[in-house]
Design a protein around this motif. Structure first.
Motif, PDB file in Angstrom:
ATOM      1  N   LYS A 681       0.831  -1.210   0.000  1.00 39.01           N
ATOM      2  CA  LYS A 681       0.000   0.000   0.000  1.00 39.01           C
ATOM      3  C   LYS A 681       0.866   1.260   0.000  1.00 39.01           C
ATOM      4  O   LYS A 681       0.693   2.127  -0.876  1.00 39.01           O
ATOM      5  CB  LYS A 681      -0.939  -0.042   1.201  1.00 39.01           C
ATOM      6  CG  LYS A 681      -2.116   0.911   1.114  1.00 39.01           C
ATOM      7  CD  LYS A 681      -3.107   0.623   2.239  1.00 39.01           C
ATOM      8  CE  LYS A 681      -4.337   1.521   2.128  1.00 39.01           C
ATOM      9  NZ  LYS A 681      -5.310   1.215   3.205  1.00 39.01           N
ATOM     10  N   PRO A 682       1.816   1.425   0.941  1.00 38.70           N
ATOM     11  CA  PRO A 682       2.693   2.612   0.859  1.00 38.70           C
ATOM     12  C   PRO A 682       3.621   2.577  -0.348  1.00 38.70           C
ATOM     13  O   PRO A 682       3.982   3.626  -0.891  1.00 38.70           O
ATOM     14  CB  PRO A 682       3.484   2.558   2.174  1.00 38.70           C
ATOM     15  CG  PRO A 682       3.419   1.136   2.628  1.00 38.70           C
ATOM     16  CD  PRO A 682       2.074   0.649   2.168  1.00 38.70           C
ATOM     17  N   PHE A 683       3.994   1.369  -0.786  1.00 43.51           N
ATOM     18  CA  PHE A 683       4.831   1.261  -1.991  1.00 43.51           C
ATOM     19  C   PHE A 683       4.087   1.812  -3.199  1.00 43.51           C
ATOM     20  O   PHE A 683       4.619   2.627  -3.971  1.00 43.51           O
ATOM     21  CB  PHE A 683       5.215  -0.204  -2.208  1.00 43.51           C
ATOM     22  CG  PHE A 683       5.794  -0.495  -3.569  1.00 43.51           C
ATOM     23  CD1 PHE A 683       7.040  -0.011  -3.932  1.00 43.51           C
ATOM     24  CD2 PHE A 683       5.089  -1.250  -4.500  1.00 43.51           C
ATOM     25  CE1 PHE A 683       7.581  -0.279  -5.189  1.00 43.51           C
ATOM     26  CE2 PHE A 683       5.612  -1.522  -5.751  1.00 43.51           C
ATOM     27  CZ  PHE A 683       6.864  -1.042  -6.096  1.00 43.51           C
ATOM     28  N   ALA A 684       2.829   1.399  -3.374  1.00 45.28           N
ATOM     29  CA  ALA A 684       2.033   1.874  -4.513  1.00 45.28           C
ATOM     30  C   ALA A 684       1.789   3.373  -4.421  1.00 45.28           C
ATOM     31  O   ALA A 684       1.822   4.085  -5.432  1.00 45.28           O
ATOM     32  CB  ALA A 684       0.703   1.115  -4.562  1.00 45.28           C
ATOM     33  N   ALA A 685       1.570   3.876  -3.196  1.00 42.16           N
ATOM     34  CA  ALA A 685       1.344   5.313  -3.032  1.00 42.16           C
ATOM     35  C   ALA A 685       2.570   6.110  -3.450  1.00 42.16           C
ATOM     36  O   ALA A 685       2.466   7.139  -4.128  1.00 42.16           O
ATOM     37  CB  ALA A 685       0.978   5.614  -1.579  1.00 42.16           C
ATOM     38  N   ALA A 686       3.752   5.641  -3.055  1.00 40.56           N
ATOM     39  CA  ALA A 686       4.985   6.343  -3.415  1.00 40.56           C
ATOM     40  C   ALA A 686       5.210   6.306  -4.920  1.00 40.56           C
ATOM     41  O   ALA A 686       5.603   7.314  -5.532  1.00 40.56           O
ATOM     42  CB  ALA A 686       6.176   5.719  -2.687  1.00 40.56           C
ATOM     43  N   ARG A 713       0.503  -8.988  -4.368  1.00 39.68           N
ATOM     44  CA  ARG A 713       1.878  -9.001  -3.859  1.00 39.68           C
ATOM     45  C   ARG A 713       2.753  -7.895  -4.439  1.00 39.68           C
ATOM     46  O   ARG A 713       3.882  -7.715  -3.992  1.00 39.68           O
ATOM     47  CB  ARG A 713       2.529 -10.359  -4.179  1.00 39.68           C
ATOM     48  CG  ARG A 713       1.791 -11.574  -3.661  1.00 39.68           C
ATOM     49  CD  ARG A 713       1.964 -11.769  -2.193  1.00 39.68           C
ATOM     50  NE  ARG A 713       3.323 -12.119  -1.815  1.00 39.68           N
ATOM     51  CZ  ARG A 713       3.734 -12.174  -0.557  1.00 39.68           C
ATOM     52  NH1 ARG A 713       2.920 -11.897   0.431  1.00 39.68           N
ATOM     53  NH2 ARG A 713       4.981 -12.494  -0.276  1.00 39.68           N
ATOM     54  N   THR A 714       2.273  -7.164  -5.424  1.00 40.36           N
ATOM     55  CA  THR A 714       3.092  -6.122  -6.061  1.00 40.36           C
ATOM     56  C   THR A 714       2.553  -4.712  -5.866  1.00 40.36           C
ATOM     57  O   THR A 714       3.205  -3.753  -6.273  1.00 40.36           O
ATOM     58  CB  THR A 714       3.199  -6.371  -7.575  1.00 40.36           C
ATOM     59  OG1 THR A 714       1.875  -6.298  -8.144  1.00 40.36           O
ATOM     60  CG2 THR A 714       3.812  -7.734  -7.876  1.00 40.36           C
ATOM     61  N   GLY A 715       1.361  -4.587  -5.280  1.00 45.60           N
ATOM     62  CA  GLY A 715       0.759  -3.270  -5.119  1.00 45.60           C
ATOM     63  C   GLY A 715      -0.104  -2.852  -6.286  1.00 45.60           C
ATOM     64  O   GLY A 715      -0.683  -1.762  -6.267  1.00 45.60           O
ATOM     65  N   ALA A 716      -0.225  -3.698  -7.305  1.00 47.66           N
ATOM     66  CA  ALA A 716      -1.028  -3.338  -8.477  1.00 47.66           C
ATOM     67  C   ALA A 716      -2.482  -3.062  -8.093  1.00 47.66           C
ATOM     68  O   ALA A 716      -3.135  -2.189  -8.679  1.00 47.66           O
ATOM     69  CB  ALA A 716      -0.966  -4.456  -9.517  1.00 47.66           C
ATOM     70  N   LYS A 717      -2.999  -3.777  -7.092  1.00 47.40           N
ATOM     71  CA  LYS A 717      -4.400  -3.596  -6.673  1.00 47.40           C
ATOM     72  C   LYS A 717      -4.646  -2.203  -6.102  1.00 47.40           C
ATOM     73  O   LYS A 717      -5.785  -1.753  -6.022  1.00 47.40           O
ATOM     74  CB  LYS A 717      -4.782  -4.661  -5.644  1.00 47.40           C
ATOM     75  CG  LYS A 717      -3.991  -4.606  -4.366  1.00 47.40           C
ATOM     76  CD  LYS A 717      -4.408  -5.712  -3.392  1.00 47.40           C
ATOM     77  CE  LYS A 717      -5.655  -5.327  -2.640  1.00 47.40           C
ATOM     78  NZ  LYS A 717      -5.951  -6.276  -1.548  1.00 47.40           N
ATOM     79  N   HIS A 718      -3.572  -1.512  -5.679  1.00 47.91           N
ATOM     80  CA  HIS A 718      -3.726  -0.178  -5.095  1.00 47.91           C
ATOM     81  C   HIS A 718      -3.484   0.937  -6.114  1.00 47.91           C
ATOM     82  O   HIS A 718      -3.606   2.117  -5.765  1.00 47.91           O
ATOM     83  CB  HIS A 718      -2.759   0.001  -3.928  1.00 47.91           C
ATOM     84  CG  HIS A 718      -2.943  -0.997  -2.827  1.00 47.91           C
ATOM     85  ND1 HIS A 718      -4.111  -1.117  -2.114  1.00 47.91           N
ATOM     86  CD2 HIS A 718      -2.103  -1.946  -2.326  1.00 47.91           C
ATOM     87  CE1 HIS A 718      -3.986  -2.073  -1.216  1.00 47.91           C
ATOM     88  NE2 HIS A 718      -2.783  -2.606  -1.337  1.00 47.91           N
ATOM     89  N   MET A 719      -3.116   0.578  -7.334  1.00 49.68           N
ATOM     90  CA  MET A 719      -2.827   1.593  -8.350  1.00 49.68           C
ATOM     91  C   MET A 719      -4.112   2.057  -9.027  1.00 49.68           C
ATOM     92  O   MET A 719      -5.032   1.258  -9.270  1.00 49.68           O
ATOM     93  CB  MET A 719      -1.875   1.030  -9.398  1.00 49.68           C
ATOM     94  CG  MET A 719      -0.529   0.555  -8.861  1.00 49.68           C
ATOM     95  SD  MET A 719       0.489   1.862  -8.137  1.00 49.68           S
ATOM     96  CE  MET A 719       0.761   2.908  -9.560  1.00 49.68           C
ATOM     97  N   GLN A 720      -4.169   3.351  -9.333  1.00 55.03           N
ATOM     98  CA  GLN A 720      -5.280   3.886 -10.111  1.00 55.03           C
ATOM     99  C   GLN A 720      -5.072   3.626 -11.602  1.00 55.03           C
ATOM    100  O   GLN A 720      -6.015   3.671 -12.387  1.00 55.03           O
ATOM    101  CB  GLN A 720      -5.407   5.397  -9.866  1.00 55.03           C
ATOM    102  CG  GLN A 720      -5.736   5.771  -8.421  1.00 55.03           C
ATOM    103  CD  GLN A 720      -7.058   5.195  -7.965  1.00 55.03           C
ATOM    104  OE1 GLN A 720      -8.077   5.314  -8.669  1.00 55.03           O
ATOM    105  NE2 GLN A 720      -7.052   4.561  -6.805  1.00 55.03           N
ATOM    106  N   SER A 721      -3.850   3.342 -11.983  1.00 56.32           N
ATOM    107  CA  SER A 721      -3.531   3.107 -13.392  1.00 56.32           C
ATOM    108  C   SER A 721      -4.156   1.804 -13.870  1.00 56.32           C
ATOM    109  O   SER A 721      -4.284   0.841 -13.104  1.00 56.32           O
ATOM    110  CB  SER A 721      -2.010   2.992 -13.575  1.00 56.32           C
ATOM    111  OG  SER A 721      -1.315   3.962 -12.844  1.00 56.32           O
ATOM    112  N   PRO A 722      -4.509   1.733 -15.146  1.00 58.03           N
ATOM    113  CA  PRO A 722      -4.853   0.430 -15.716  1.00 58.03           C
ATOM    114  C   PRO A 722      -3.598  -0.438 -15.772  1.00 58.03           C
ATOM    115  O   PRO A 722      -2.522   0.046 -16.108  1.00 58.03           O
ATOM    116  CB  PRO A 722      -5.361   0.777 -17.127  1.00 58.03           C
ATOM    117  CG  PRO A 722      -4.777   2.119 -17.423  1.00 58.03           C
ATOM    118  CD  PRO A 722      -4.633   2.830 -16.115  1.00 58.03           C
ATOM    119  N   ILE A 723      -3.713  -1.706 -15.412  1.00 51.72           N
ATOM    120  CA  ILE A 723      -2.561  -2.599 -15.351  1.00 51.72           C
ATOM    121  C   ILE A 723      -2.439  -3.365 -16.660  1.00 51.72           C
ATOM    122  O   ILE A 723      -3.424  -3.907 -17.184  1.00 51.72           O
ATOM    123  CB  ILE A 723      -2.689  -3.590 -14.176  1.00 51.72           C
ATOM    124  CG1 ILE A 723      -3.017  -2.847 -12.884  1.00 51.72           C
ATOM    125  CG2 ILE A 723      -1.411  -4.401 -14.035  1.00 51.72           C
ATOM    126  CD1 ILE A 723      -2.000  -1.824 -12.465  1.00 51.72           C
TER     127      ILE A 723
END
Length: 935
Positions: A681-686, A713-723
């Motif tokens: 979560k903090p990784f994706a935010a940064a 496990r990678t923070g993709a679920k917390h990204m606003q970007s399309p994956i």
């Protein structure tokens, strides 16, 4: 030089015997040439009464002979002196191979080879009198200084250089002044921001073809498709806070490294910017650096465009080295270690002592404290006040990285610095990177877990006190504290001086020298040494009262809730004391930053650089930890006290618990710990705030073919970007190249049965076996039982946690000796890349279920219960199995000694490989037959 004669210098070999210690016996080559074997008892007796021998790795030899210490003519020391900053395996065969000599077979041959290797090294050194006179002069000066410290090799080295025993100058310390020969860097203007030109799949494929040119690697369709797919990570960013985000799984054999280097290097060329390539293990970092030779065959060009970046604690500190030199009069024997380091420092590529060109075995040979003492592990840099600042390896690396095209970094550094940049505080770096590739992406979760955790512990708080106050109670150290680092700035700034004094006064609340000794007192008897020590004493009492394993020698832990009587009172007292420390730290940072504005006209560039660095280190080293500690104390105090069976409402993002770290029955550390339940979560935010393109890749991102676990496990679920998802299957024929065996008739709790299984399977494979363990004590027990038998059959067994060598070196030895075997735990499972016959068998002692500690239980509850455990276990097995086949002509056998392998876990393996559940006898026969057929 001293030798003005036309005659070549004398090669003076030690008049003593050569010694190699096996697992069962020691082997000696007498000065007459006779080879004899001795029992360990007889060998130890001879070593105590006779002359020092010629040997290879004194600490390893002493450990095998069960001796407390051993000095001799160590061939590794001679190699490190004559061939500094050059790789060599720390074995007789490794030294011989590095010198281009015949590789010895068997222990007797190894003992003989030591003498040949030593003579060859001395001859090479002597030849430098004509081929490299400057290096010969430097070597002679250092050899004289090391001779004064009692270095056994000094006289042979000096003889090879045509020198006598007496140095020309009485100032031996001058020989160590390596900084005088190092280049200086110069400040440059600000770097231009990179462009936004995309990379087309065609451009990426063309670059890949160029990298593969010359026949050094085969072209693979899978690699071409992977390369084309990951170019999406290098497209321009269209929406603020939504970087291009690509998850790419590339099965073993696809060639993902060059697959992502191709588009990354194209983007760097087109946009005049740097792409940061991040790895989790040092082994891959080193491997990735080696692959850059394809991109930049010219070493000078590579040095300009490719930079390896690590944290400050990895680099050689010239000021620490100078401080160590000042102690030589009191400890003259230190001249040996410092002399070897000085030789390396004059030849190193970038000053990296941890995983760079400083051989890891030098640290294990001379004591692991050597590297800690000579690197900036305590964060006490004085920046431009340091007389070596413009020659500093760390500063060189930082400046080169800003002008590089590809920066090879590690997950920890990237995550911490990215979070600091996202925070926008004093520790943020200008010109921060915007494009990232995370290789070994299956470790992003673990790396983020470590990077974003907080520990209110004795060790962390005592380190901060030392950083602020410097040396106390007459202790000898270069640590001068905050006041000394800011003295010249406070001289004409009364407010700044008052702030420094306030910080120093408030820091006395933190644990002082000898805090561990005081902590062993009971709470009722705890001395009034400050609120921090009082709090830690209560934490220790709570852990010992509630962990049911407190009678053992292992580390302990317990829930933070409910706190014992009195704990909340001292927690409040500590929080108030930390607030008294936090406020002047904030004021100090603000005052320093204001100086940059108020004195903009007067400040030289070097002064601005130093002030910015001091403000950043104050934020990173002091303010952020103190704020985290206060947040933890607040949560502890605000936990509601409930009656009956009710439980408090827990914070949704964190899990807090208490622990006592122990070893051999001794307390090492005590504290309150906080981890994110989901550290991505903090990784994706940064990343959302700082990055414009992110590629996360691995051979094991998905679980059972689904992307859900990868998102998690990678923070993709917390990204606003399309994956963007890219999946490329391995080109290997696993059904033909491998066998998977589950042994069904073994009692996994019987050390003797498990030991017999390992021994017979390793013998059936003819070596090349990797034994993986889920517990260190079982590894040790099995090693003790089978190492002598394997050694007698010509299959040396190396082991993590037993051999005094780091994991990377053990893996290198295992790779170089096709008939050797290796024992290890998780670090070995993840760090092994051994193509070819050197790894043809993997034996796992048990199903690697996650350890059910407090943190794991919290994550299991958050991520889905038993399914989470099973997902983690499958990924571990998938990683381990993936070590077995690294090339299309590899073959190997995977054996699980635990019959309790559920079928739902066995889906970790390729679908087309049959899992055979057999008895041990059949497993041994199948292993031998399968590997014999493919030999």
């Amino acid at each position: 030089m001293a030798n003005h004669s036309s005659l070549p210098p004398e090669i003076l070999m030690p008049e003593t015997f050569a010694l190699v210690a096996g697992v069962r016996a020691a082997y000696v080559v007498e000065p007459t040439g006779e080879v004899v074997s001795l029992s360990f008892t007889d060998a130890a007796r001879r070593l105590k009464s006779g002359p020092p021998p010629v040997l290879c790795h004194a600490r390893q030899t002493a450990a095998r002979l069960k001796m407390d210490g051993l000095r001799g003519f160590d061939v590794l020391e001679l190699f490190a002196f004559i061939e500094p900053a050059r790789f060599c395996l720390p074995t007789p065969g490794g030294v011989a191979q590095a010198l281009g000599l015949s590789v010895p077979r068997g222990h007797e041959d190894e003992a003989i080879s030591l003498l040949t290797s030593a003579r060859t090294l001395l001859e090479r050194l002597s030849a430098r009198l004509t081929s490299d006179a400057q290096d010969a002069r430097q070597a002679a000066r250092l050899a004289h200084a090391m001779n004064a410290g009692g270095w056994p090799w000094a006289r042979p080295v000096l003889a090879a250089l045509g020198e006598g025993d007496t140095p020309h100058s009485q100032n031996a310390a001058r020989a160590f002044r390596v900084w005088e020969g190092l280049p200086k860097w110069e400040e440059r203007g600000g770097e231009t921001p990179p462009g936004d030109a995309p990379v087309s799949p065609q451009e990426a494929r063309q670059r890949l073809d160029a990298l593969l040119a010359g026949g050094r690697a085969e072209k693979r369709t899978e690699q071409q498709m992977f390369t084309a797919g990951v170019t999406a990570a290098f497209d321009p960013c269209d929406i603020p806070g939504q970087p291009r985000f690509v998850l790419a799984e590339a099965g073993t054999g696809v060639g993902k490294t060059l697959g992502y280097v191709a588009p990354a290097s194209v983007w760097a060329d087109k946009n005049a910017g740097a792409v940061w390539l991040s790895t989790y293990t040092r082994n891959l970092q080193r491997q990735l650096d080696g692959e850059m030779d394809r991109l930049y065959p010219d070493p000078e060009q590579k040095k300009r465009y490719v930079v390896v970046r690590k944290g400050r604690e990895n680099y050689f500190c010239l000021l620490n080295f100078q401080e160590a030199l000042s102690r030589l009069q009191m400890r003259p024997d230190g001249a040996i270690a410092l002399g070897l380091v000085a030789r390396w420092a004059g030849k190193t590529r970038d000053g990296d002592m941890i995983g760079g060109d400083f051989p890891a075995w030098v640290g294990s040979l001379l004591g692991r404290g050597l590297t800690a003492e000579l690197t900036d592990t305590k964060g006490e840099c004085t920046y431009t006040l340091c007389e070596h600042f413009n020659r500093c390896f760390i500063e060189h690396s930082k400046r080169r990285a800003k002008r590089a095209k590809l920066v090879i970094a590690n997950h920890a550094l990237v995550m911490i610095q990215t979070a600091l940049n996202a925070g926008g505080g004093a520790a943020a770096e200008g010109g921060a990177p915007t494009r990232f590739v995370f290789d070994e992406g299956h470790h992003v979760f673990d790396a983020a877990d470590s990077a974003f955790a907080a520990h209110l512990s004795g060790q962390e708080t005592a380190d901060l006190r030392r950083w602020i106050l410097g040396a106390e109670e007459g202790r000898r150290t270069r640590s001068k504290g905050l006041k000394a680092r800011l003295d010249d700035l406070t001289a004409d700034d009364e407010k700044l001086d008052h702030l420094v004094q306030d910080v120093r006064q408030a820091a006395h609340v933190l644990p002082g020298p000898n805090w561990r000794t005081r902590l062993n007192d009971t709470v009722s008897q705890a001395p009034s040494s400050g609120a921090a020590e009082a709090f830690l004493a209560f934490v220790r009492q709570q852990v010992y009262a509630r962990d049911k394993g407190s009678d053992g020698g292992y580390s302990l832990e317990c829930e933070a809730f409910p706190p014992i009587d009195g704990l909340l009172d001292v927690a409040l007292e500590l929080d108030q004391a930390l607030m008294t420390l936090e406020n002047p730290i904030k004021g100090l940072i603000k005052r320093l930053l204001n100086k940059l504005d108020d004195e903009a006209v007067e400040l030289e560039t070097s002064e601005r650089t130093r002030i910015e660095a001091l403000a950043g280190s104050l934020e990173r080293r002091a303010l952020l930890p103190v704020q985290a500690w206060r947040s933890m104390l607040k949560a502890l105090r605000e936990t509601p006290v409930l009656d009956g069976n009710a439980t408090p409402e827990k914070p949704s993002d964190f899990v807090d618990w208490m622990s006592v770290e122990r070893t051999h029955g001794r307390d090492l550390d005590v504290g309150l710990n906080r981890h994110w339940i989901d550290p991505t979560k903090p990784f994706a935010a940064a990343m959302s705030q700082t990055a414009q393109g992110v590629l996360i890749t691995s051979a094991t991102l998905r679980d059972e073919g689904e992307w859900t676990s990868a998102d998690q496990r990678t923070g993709a679920k917390h990204m606003q970007s399309p994956i963007v998802y890219v999946a490329q299957k391995s080109p290997f024929d696993y059904a033909r190249q491998t066998r998977i065996l589950v042994v069904t008739d073994l009692n996994k709790n019987s050390v003797s049965q498990v030991s017999a299984a390992y021994r017979e399977l390793f013998l059936a494979a003819g070596g090349g076996g990797l034994g993986l363990f889920t517990a260190i004590h079982r590894l040790r027990a099995v090693h003790e039982r089978i190492a002598p038998d394997l050694d007698q059959q010509g299959f040396p067994l190396y082991a993590q946690h037993i051999d005094p060598l780091d994991v990377g070196t053990l893996v290198d030895i295992f790779k170089a000796e096709p008939n050797s075997c290796l024992f290890g735990t998780d670090a070995v499972r993840d760090g092994v890349d051994v193509p070819g016959q050197s790894l043809r068998l993997i034996v796992f002692d048990r199903v690697p279920w996650p350890r059910p500690d407090i943190l794991m239980r919290a994550r299991r509850d958050h991520f889905g219960g038993r399914a989470y455990d099973e997902m983690l276990t499958r990924l571990k097995l998938k990683q381990a199995y993936g070590r077995l086949v690294r090339k299309k002509d590899d073959q190997g056998v995977f054996v699980m000694l635990d019959s309790a392998l559920p079928s739902r876990i066995a889906t970790a393996f390729p679908k087309d490989v049959e899992i055979q559940r057999v008895g041990l006898k059949d497993a041994i026969l199948e292993t031998k037959a399968f590997l014999s057929d493919h030999a």
